[in-house]
Write a protein that holds these residues in place. Structure first.
Motif, PDB file in Angstrom:
ATOM      1  N   THR A 159       0.830  -1.207   0.000  1.00 15.15           N
ATOM      2  CA  THR A 159       0.000   0.000   0.000  1.00 15.15           C
ATOM      3  C   THR A 159       0.862   1.253   0.000  1.00 15.15           C
ATOM      4  OG1 THR A 159      -1.746  -1.181   1.198  1.00 15.15           O
ATOM      5  CG2 THR A 159      -1.823   1.228   1.226  1.00 15.15           C
TER       6      THR A 159
ATOM      7  N   LYS B  66       1.289   4.222  -3.016  1.00 10.43           N
ATOM      8  CA  LYS B  66       1.212   5.670  -2.814  1.00 10.43           C
ATOM      9  C   LYS B  66       2.479   6.353  -3.324  1.00 10.43           C
ATOM     10  CE  LYS B  66      -1.817   5.327   1.234  1.00 10.43           C
ATOM     11  NZ  LYS B  66      -1.960   5.618   2.678  1.00 10.43           N
TER      12      LYS B  66
ATOM     13  N   THR C 164      -0.561   4.788   6.926  1.00 10.40           N
ATOM     14  CA  THR C 164      -1.437   3.687   6.544  1.00 10.40           C
ATOM     15  C   THR C 164      -1.735   2.791   7.733  1.00 10.40           C
ATOM     16  OG1 THR C 164      -0.518   3.708   4.299  1.00 10.40           O
ATOM     17  CG2 THR C 164      -1.712   1.734   4.970  1.00 10.40           C
TER      18      THR C 164
END
Length: 209
Positions: free
Chosen positions: A53, A57, A82
């Motif tokens: 994740t 980004k 996150t």
């Protein structure tokens, strides 16, 4: 034109610098970044998902990151943000099964107890302001020095020292954290004393007499 017997100097070519690509960055820094992710969650699978994740980004912001020396700091911030978001939205999933598996006893500390302590610590960490929490994670989860932490967050070393010191005081004084670590119920607040009834006025005492 050169005279006979002279040697023409060879041309020197400046070495070509290969631009850093996202793929080459992940290949070079992936293991280090995965260690950071594992310091934020005990489950290896969750750590890999967390890193994916954060890297997604980073990939979306790749063209906007001019200084590639700051890439590690960008990914660490993405990991921390996150993970914080995941904790806020955390749900407990239940799975039905006919029989509960009986794990073989293992020597050493109880993994469930160790995980409970880590969970309690992270819940206490979430109460800290965002900047203090980021500094504590980089200093004690990622094991960065004060200077490295200051460089990642673009602050002074003195700011790191004072913020981390205040954060540690808050963690030490957190009654819920102390109770969770000891496996005790949190202390109840002391009951307030009942308000005293006002003394009767002299006129009321005479009338009663």
């Amino acid at each position: 034109m050169t005279t006979p017997g002279t040697v023409r100097p060879a041309r020197t070519t400046s070495p070509t610098v290969t631009p850093l690509t996202f793929t080459s960055y992940v290949q070079a820094r992936g293991p280090v970044l995965l260690r950071t992710a594992r310091s934020l969650t005990a489950d290896p699978c969750d750590a890999e998902d967390l890193l994916q994740t954060a890297l997604t980004k980073t990939y979306l912001a790749w063209e906007r990151i001019e200084d590639h020396r700051a890439l590690d700091g960008y990914v660490r911030k993405a990991l921390l943000n996150t993970r914080t978001s995941q904790w806020r939205k955390r749900r407990v999933d239940e799975f039905a099964c006919d029989e509960l598996p009986e794990p073989e006893p293992l020597e050493g500390p109880d993994p469930a107890e160790a995980q409970a302590v880590r969970d309690a610590m992270w819940r206490a960490m979430l109460k800290l302001p965002a900047r203090q929490r980021a500094m504590v994670v980089l200093r004690y989860y990622e094991d960065l020095s004060e200077a490295q932490t200051a460089a990642v967050l673009d602050v002074s070393v003195g700011t790191v020292k004072s913020a981390v010191s205040r954060a540690l005081v808050k963690l030490r004084q957190d009654p819920q954290l102390a109770a969770d670590v000891r496996g005790e119920a949190p202390p109840r607040p002391a009951p307030r004393p009942a308000p005293r009834s006002p003394a009767p006025e002299p006129a009321a005492e005479l009338a009663a007499a």
